[in-house]
Write an enzyme that holds these catalytic residues in place. Sequence first.
Site, PDB file in Angstrom:
ATOM      1  N   SER A  19      69.007-107.868  35.574  1.00 13.11           N
ATOM      2  CA  SER A  19      69.794-107.920  36.814  1.00 13.11           C
ATOM      3  C   SER A  19      69.064-108.688  37.925  1.00 13.11           C
ATOM      4  CB  SER A  19      70.091-106.502  37.310  1.00 13.11           C
ATOM      5  OG  SER A  19      70.739-106.582  38.566  1.00 13.11           O
ATOM      6  N   LEU A  20      69.801-109.569  38.591  1.00 15.06           N
ATOM      7  CA  LEU A  20      69.247-110.308  39.725  1.00 15.06           C
ATOM      8  C   LEU A  20      69.492-109.571  41.037  1.00 15.06           C
ATOM      9  CD1 LEU A  20      70.345-113.956  38.769  1.00 15.06           C
ATOM     10  CD2 LEU A  20      68.183-112.806  38.280  1.00 15.06           C
ATOM     11  N   LYS A  70      80.773 -99.607  34.282  1.00 15.96           N
ATOM     12  CA  LYS A  70      81.802 -99.951  35.285  1.00 15.96           C
ATOM     13  C   LYS A  70      83.096 -99.154  35.122  1.00 15.96           C
ATOM     14  CE  LYS A  70      80.608-104.593  36.821  1.00 15.96           C
ATOM     15  NZ  LYS A  70      81.121-105.941  37.051  1.00 15.96           N
ATOM     16  N   ASP A 106      83.737-107.156  43.234  1.00 21.02           N
ATOM     17  CA  ASP A 106      83.789-108.386  42.419  1.00 21.02           C
ATOM     18  C   ASP A 106      85.001-109.238  42.785  1.00 21.02           C
ATOM     19  OD1 ASP A 106      81.489-108.055  40.893  1.00 21.02           O
ATOM     20  OD2 ASP A 106      82.512-106.934  39.317  1.00 21.02           O
ATOM     21  N   GLY A 132      88.048-109.675  29.293  1.00 19.67           N
ATOM     22  CA  GLY A 132      87.128-108.549  29.453  1.00 19.67           C
ATOM     23  C   GLY A 132      87.129-108.033  30.890  1.00 19.67           C
ATOM     24  N   ALA A 134      85.352-108.924  33.627  1.00 18.78           N
ATOM     25  CA  ALA A 134      85.391-109.903  34.710  1.00 18.78           C
ATOM     26  C   ALA A 134      86.795-110.491  34.840  1.00 18.78           C
ATOM     27  CB  ALA A 134      84.365-111.013  34.461  1.00 18.78           C
ATOM     28  N   TYR A 230      76.523-118.245  36.008  1.00 11.82           N
ATOM     29  CA  TYR A 230      75.693-118.897  37.037  1.00 11.82           C
ATOM     30  C   TYR A 230      74.381-119.419  36.486  1.00 11.82           C
ATOM     31  CZ  TYR A 230      74.537-113.937  37.123  1.00 11.82           C
ATOM     32  OH  TYR A 230      74.251-112.660  36.750  1.00 11.82           O
ATOM     33  N   GLY A 251      79.506-119.400  39.200  1.00 10.76           N
ATOM     34  CA  GLY A 251      79.584-117.971  39.483  1.00 10.76           C
ATOM     35  C   GLY A 251      78.571-117.460  40.498  1.00 10.76           C
TER      36      GLY A 251
HETATM   37  P1  NAP Z   1      83.099-108.667  28.694  1.00  4.19           P
HETATM   38  O1  NAP Z   1      83.814-107.520  29.305  1.00  4.19           O
HETATM   39  O2  NAP Z   1      82.236-108.476  27.498  1.00  4.19           O
HETATM   40  O3  NAP Z   1      84.222-109.782  28.348  1.00  4.19           O
HETATM   41  C1  NAP Z   1      83.913-110.986  27.715  1.00  4.19           C
HETATM   42  C2  NAP Z   1      85.197-111.680  27.266  1.00  4.19           C
HETATM   43  O4  NAP Z   1      84.823-112.930  26.671  1.00  4.19           O
HETATM   44  C3  NAP Z   1      86.002-110.903  26.217  1.00  4.19           C
HETATM   45  O5  NAP Z   1      87.370-111.052  26.450  1.00  4.19           O
HETATM   46  C4  NAP Z   1      85.599-111.605  24.916  1.00  4.19           C
HETATM   47  O6  NAP Z   1      86.604-111.633  23.933  1.00  4.19           O
HETATM   48  C5  NAP Z   1      85.407-113.025  25.391  1.00  4.19           C
HETATM   49  N1  NAP Z   1      84.533-113.769  24.493  1.00  4.19           N
HETATM   50  C6  NAP Z   1      83.233-113.500  24.215  1.00  4.19           C
HETATM   51  N2  NAP Z   1      82.767-114.419  23.326  1.00  4.19           N
HETATM   52  C7  NAP Z   1      83.814-115.244  23.031  1.00  4.19           C
HETATM   53  C8  NAP Z   1      83.974-116.354  22.160  1.00  4.19           C
HETATM   54  N3  NAP Z   1      82.965-116.811  21.436  1.00  4.19           N
HETATM   55  N4  NAP Z   1      85.192-116.942  22.103  1.00  4.19           N
HETATM   56  C9  NAP Z   1      86.221-116.501  22.855  1.00  4.19           C
HETATM   57  N5  NAP Z   1      86.136-115.448  23.688  1.00  4.19           N
HETATM   58  C10 NAP Z   1      84.939-114.824  23.772  1.00  4.19           C
HETATM   59  O7  NAP Z   1      82.151-109.371  29.763  1.00  4.19           O
HETATM   60  P2  NAP Z   1      82.419-109.509  31.352  1.00  4.19           P
HETATM   61  O8  NAP Z   1      81.748-108.412  32.057  1.00  4.19           O
HETATM   62  O9  NAP Z   1      83.852-109.761  31.537  1.00  4.19           O
HETATM   63  O10 NAP Z   1      81.583-110.828  31.688  1.00  4.19           O
HETATM   64  C11 NAP Z   1      82.008-112.079  31.200  1.00  4.19           C
HETATM   65  C12 NAP Z   1      81.207-113.222  31.820  1.00  4.19           C
HETATM   66  O11 NAP Z   1      81.391-113.248  33.221  1.00  4.19           O
HETATM   67  C13 NAP Z   1      79.689-113.137  31.604  1.00  4.19           C
HETATM   68  O12 NAP Z   1      79.217-114.435  31.351  1.00  4.19           O
HETATM   69  C14 NAP Z   1      79.164-112.626  32.933  1.00  4.19           C
HETATM   70  O13 NAP Z   1      77.845-113.086  33.193  1.00  4.19           O
HETATM   71  C15 NAP Z   1      80.140-113.281  33.886  1.00  4.19           C
HETATM   72  N6  NAP Z   1      80.259-112.510  35.149  1.00  4.19           N
HETATM   73  C16 NAP Z   1      79.843-113.104  36.293  1.00  4.19           C
HETATM   74  C17 NAP Z   1      79.943-112.429  37.497  1.00  4.19           C
HETATM   75  C18 NAP Z   1      79.487-113.096  38.758  1.00  4.19           C
HETATM   76  O14 NAP Z   1      79.275-112.408  39.753  1.00  4.19           O
HETATM   77  N7  NAP Z   1      79.360-114.411  38.775  1.00  4.19           N
HETATM   78  C19 NAP Z   1      80.476-111.135  37.532  1.00  4.19           C
HETATM   79  C20 NAP Z   1      80.912-110.549  36.330  1.00  4.19           C
HETATM   80  C21 NAP Z   1      80.788-111.268  35.140  1.00  4.19           C
HETATM   81  P3  NAP Z   1      87.047-110.311  23.077  1.00  4.19           P
HETATM   82  O15 NAP Z   1      87.781-109.444  24.068  1.00  4.19           O
HETATM   83  O16 NAP Z   1      87.923-110.898  22.056  1.00  4.19           O
HETATM   84  O17 NAP Z   1      85.774-109.726  22.576  1.00  4.19           O
END
Ligand code: NAP
Length: 290
Positions: A19-20, A70, A106, A132, A134, A230, A251
């Site tokens: 975590s950052l 979460k 968020d 997912g 996010a 990011y 991000g």
């Molecule tokens: P999550 O709940 O695990 O959701 C990830 C999603 O990506 C799921 O729908 C998953 O599909 C899909 N996915 C994963 N690998 C894939 C692939 N190879 N091909 C197609 N779809 C794929 O994770 P999250 O919490 O939403 O986070 C997702 C991303 O957002 C991360 O990179 C995280 O660092 C970033 N994020 C950034 C911020 C920010 O403040 N900038 C905040 C939150 C998240 P399935 O449902 O089919 O498994």
Amino acid sequence: MITGSTKLLGVIGYPVEHSLSPMMHNAAIAQMGINYLYVPLPVKPENLADAMRGFEAIGLVGFNATIPHKQAIIPLLTSVSDLAQAVGAVNTVCRTEQGWMGTNTDVQGFLAPLQGITRDWANAEVVVLGNGGAARAVVAGCAQLGVGHVHVVGRQLEKVQAFQTSWHESPLKVAISAHGWNAIDALLPNASLIVNTTPIGMYPHGNASPLSQHQLAKLSPGAIAYDLIYTPRPTQFLQDAQAVGAIALDGLEMLVQQGAAALELWTQQPAPVNIMRATLEQHLAQRMGH
Ligand code: NAP
């Protein structure tokens, strides 16, 4: 300096080492000159309720929740904001006289970099890659913008359909449809905004992208490509989108703004957003060896 009256903030997650947030918040706290400390709190899923009782006992002022807490934290809270309820996830918890209050910053973070861009959102189509946690904040943000239609694209159609259905009961009104990955080519030409919420392209897989250059060439000029990732900065997805004339957003600002919104809730003071951003930019540039 940590003293006898230092107030505690933190982030719960498992794992939480990556975590950052501690770095970002402690830089802000130093700038604000307030007597707080923000610490990483590794909490295993099975220990969440015990941890919450401990936080109550030691008078923690507030905390962020990240994966895997979460959603799981919601039943343990005294109250949950309407927005967090609509998103189905809490990322910020505040101690109040009534008990723990959960909210979701968020959505605000996601919206912040879009605020400077003028768009006719009511007539806009948005494509969201991934379904997912996010993606839920992104859809809630689109609802707040009044976006005309949100197309959610995922690799498992049943999961995307369940995601779509979950919004039917939501107080946030949004027109949303579910698609398999093969629908992307047809959706891109009409997209005003495309958001990558998958981890594809995240360090150390910086050469990967959720879409090929050939696919991104279908974007209309002036479309916005927004990657929630990011690191690296920019991602391959954003480089390729920029090459065809899209506006690229990464991000980092979302991370900064969700943190700033949380810190303001805990301290009731304006957060030094510039210090928070600069701290992360410097750290990420060092990590990427620049
Ligand atoms: P999550 O709940 O695990 O959701 C990830 C999603 O990506 C799921 O729908 C998953 O599909 C899909 N996915 C994963 N690998 C894939 C692939 N190879 N091909 C197609 N779809 C794929 O994770 P999250 O919490 O939403 O986070 C997702 C991303 O957002 C991360 O990179 C995280 O660092 C970033 N994020 C950034 C911020 C920010 O403040 N900038 C905040 C939150 C998240 P399935 O449902 O089919 O498994």
